[in-house]
Every structure is written in structure tokens, then in C-alpha cells.
Design a protein around this motif. Structure first.
Motif, PDB file in Angstrom:
ATOM      1  N   CYS A  88      -3.745  -5.969   0.347  1.00  0.00           N
ATOM      2  CA  CYS A  88      -2.921  -4.925   0.290  1.00  0.00           C
ATOM      3  C   CYS A  88      -2.501  -5.292   1.530  1.00  0.00           C
ATOM      4  O   CYS A  88      -2.640  -4.919   2.886  1.00  0.00           O
ATOM      5  N   LEU A 126      -6.552  -6.010   3.979  1.00  0.00           N
ATOM      6  CA  LEU A 126      -6.216  -5.059   4.407  1.00  0.00           C
ATOM      7  C   LEU A 126      -4.956  -6.081   5.019  1.00  0.00           C
ATOM      8  O   LEU A 126      -5.827  -6.492   6.242  1.00  0.00           O
ATOM      9  N   TYR A 155      -0.091  -2.146   5.395  1.00  0.00           N
ATOM     10  CA  TYR A 155      -1.022  -1.781   5.619  1.00  0.00           C
ATOM     11  C   TYR A 155      -0.985  -0.500   7.470  1.00  0.00           C
ATOM     12  O   TYR A 155      -1.272   0.310   7.508  1.00  0.00           O
ATOM     13  N   ILE A 188      -6.511   1.875  -2.011  1.00  0.00           N
ATOM     14  CA  ILE A 188      -7.051   1.209  -1.136  1.00  0.00           C
ATOM     15  C   ILE A 188      -9.121   0.774  -1.683  1.00  0.00           C
ATOM     16  O   ILE A 188      -8.951  -0.918  -2.197  1.00  0.00           O
ATOM     17  N   VAL A 220       0.845  -1.070   0.043  1.00  0.00           N
ATOM     18  CA  VAL A 220      -0.546  -0.354   0.117  1.00  0.00           C
ATOM     19  C   VAL A 220       1.102   1.388  -0.048  1.00  0.00           C
ATOM     20  O   VAL A 220       0.634   2.126  -0.275  1.00  0.00           O
ATOM     21  N   ALA A 268      -8.713  -0.924  -5.283  1.00  0.00           N
ATOM     22  CA  ALA A 268      -8.010  -2.785  -4.962  1.00  0.00           C
ATOM     23  C   ALA A 268      -9.434  -2.600  -4.886  1.00  0.00           C
ATOM     24  O   ALA A 268      -9.172  -3.689  -5.181  1.00  0.00           O
ATOM     25  N   PHE A 305       0.907  -1.506  -6.806  1.00  0.00           N
ATOM     26  CA  PHE A 305      -0.640  -1.546  -7.243  1.00  0.00           C
ATOM     27  C   PHE A 305      -0.617  -1.928  -8.807  1.00  0.00           C
ATOM     28  O   PHE A 305      -1.292  -2.676  -9.311  1.00  0.00           O
TER      29      PHE A 305
END
Ligand SMILES: Nc1nc2c(ncn2[C@@H]2O[C@H](COP(=O)(O)OP(=O)(O)OP(=O)(O)O)[C@@H](O)[C@H]2O)c(=O)[nH]1
Ligand SMILES: [Mg+2]
Length: 228
Positions: free
Chosen positions: A135, A166, A138, A150, A104, A153, A110
Motif C-alpha cells: 500500500c 504500508l 502512505y 488499509i 492508498v 487491504a 485497490f
């Protein structure tokens, strides 16, 4: 689902127990935390130090899914091109589940996800193979930029039918890290049950005169290829 059965043998050499093994590959850019995530899932610890994975590292954990023991074999793959190119064919052989990971705090990781998804497609891994999008890192989230990422995603995961998580491999209370792999194993189990049921229906509709329980056993053996 096509996973394998593993046997142990008794003192007289006869197989005493079969246990299903499913192969889950963990892929994504270098440095996103694949090794830390898989290590923590299998040992409960965040590794104090990691080095770039070369080729692949294997980790295993035995799960109890609704009373059935399933051995999850994790393929922690290398993110760096130079450390993975000779291994790519092996990564994608007989895969039962896929975990895509991005960081992230690193938007490029990503943006590269479509490339990883493409590689799966090129190696004939269809949408029927359960997959998750993770992800990671975090714990490093501080900015609004991250929340946009986020959201994107989450959307990507929804569009592609992936579970979304997450996580922080560093760990925080209530972190869903275990759920990534447990949920995949559960989905695999359900998928297998459904494919057996589908076959039964198909056979009945074609009026084969074969008792249902015979088909279940045979097909089940084929789907979870036995190495006993
Ligand atoms: N803050 C934070 N750091 C993390 C987390 N996960 C991994 N790291 C750090 O990120 C770095 C890379 O982690 P790895 O697990 O080795 O990354 P990888 O994806 O396996 O990298 P390759 O093997 O090169 O593909 C290490 O310094 C880890 O300590 C996390 O959740 N939070
Ligand atoms: Mg690694």
C-alpha cells in the motif's frame, strides 16, 4: 524455487563463482509508484521525476541473505495497458516472487487488485509463489476513508497469504520498503531449502539407494537452473 545461477569467469575461462538470481515482478495500476519504489530500493533515492513505464524497466540489487549472495532482479512493469500488452508474456515467465502495488490515495487502484491477481493466475503463477501486497503513498494518508481501505487491504493480504506493507516511496524514517524485497528473497530461500528436504524424504521413503548429498546437489541445480 526455480531461480537461476549466474557465473563469472576467471582469466582462463573457468567459472569462478555462481550467484543466485531471482526475478520479482512488480505490478499494479498506472501511477501507483512501482517505478519510485523499485528505484528507491535499488538506489536509495526517490526519483525527482518519473514517466510512465513503457514495457518494463529492470533494476537489480545484490542482497546478502544469511550469508548467501542473491541477486534480486526487479521487473518494474508498465501499468498502462497500451504500454504493457506486447510484454505480458515476458513478465510472467520464470517468476520467483510477485509484488502487487496500489496507491492508498486512489481507491480504484485497490479495487483493481483482483484483476492483477487474476492475470497472474492466467499465466500459471500459483499460490506457491511468494507475494507481497504494498500500500504505497502512505505519506498522503489523511482521511478515515484511507484507514478503511488499509484494513481491507490487510485482510486481502491475509486471505491470500501475502505479506503486507504500508510504504511511502518518498521515504520516511523507519519505512519498511527494503523489507518488501528482502523478505521475499528470504522466503524464496526457505522455500528452496524445504523443497530439497521434501525430495530427500521422498527418496528415502521410496528406498532409493542414493546418498542424500548427491540428491541435494542435483536437485538444487535443477531448482536454481544454472546458466554456467
Ligand atoms: N506522495 C507520493 N508520491 C509518490 C509516491 N510514489 C510515487 N509517487 C508519485 O506518483 C507518480 C507515479 O509514480 P511512478 O513510480 O511513476 O508510478 P508507476 O506505478 O511506475 O506508473 P506506470 O509506470 O505508469 O505504471 C509520480 O509522480 C511519483 O512522484 C509516494 O510514495 N508518495
Ligand atoms: Mg513506472
Amino acid at each position: 524455487m526455480d531461480s537461476s545461477l549466474e557465473s563469472s569467469t576467471s582469466s582462463n575461462g573457468t567459472p569462478v563463482r555462481c550467484r543466485r538470481t531471482c526475478k520479482i515482478i512488480v505490478i499494479g495500476d498506472a501511477g501507483v509508484g512501482k517505478t519510485c519504489l523499485t528505484h528507491r530500493f535499488c538506489t536509495g533515492q526517490f526519483p525527482s521525476r518519473t514517466e510512465a513505464t513503457i514495457g518494463v524497466d529492470f533494476r537489480e540489487k545484490l542482497l546478502d541473505i544469511e550469508g548467501e549472495k542473491i541477486k534480486v532482479q526487479l521487473w518494474d512493469t508498465a501499468g498502462q495497458e497500451r504500454f504493457r500488452k506486447s510484454m505480458v508474456q515476458h513478465y510472467y515467465r520464470n517468476v520467483h516472487g510477485i509484488v502487487f502495488v496500489f496507491d492508498v490515495s486512489n481507491p480504484t487502484s485497490f479495487c483493481n487488485l483482483p484483476m492483477w491477481m487474476d492475470e497472474c493466475r492466467q499465466h500459471s503463477l500459483g499460490p506457491d509463489i511468494p507475494r507481497a501486497l504494498v500500500c504505497n503513498k502512505y505519506d498522503l494518508v489523511t482521511s478515515m476513508t484511507a484507514s478503511v481501505l488499509i484494513d481491507q487491504a490487510r485482510h486481502l493480504a491475509e486471505v491470500h497469504g501475502m505479506s503486507f506493507y504500508l510504504t511511502s516511496a518518498k521515504g520516511r524514517k523507519g519505512d519498511p520498503l527494503d523489507a518488501i524485497f528482502v523478505t521475499l528473497a528470504q522466503r524464496l530461500k526457505i522455500q528452496r531449502r524445504e523443497s530439497v528436504n521434501e525430495l530427500l524424504l521422498q527418496c528415502r521413503s521410496e528406498s532409493f539407494n542414493i546418498p542424500a548429498r548427491v540428491i541435494t546437489a542435483q536437485e538444487s541445480k535443477k531448482k536454481w537452473a544454472c546458466i554456467c
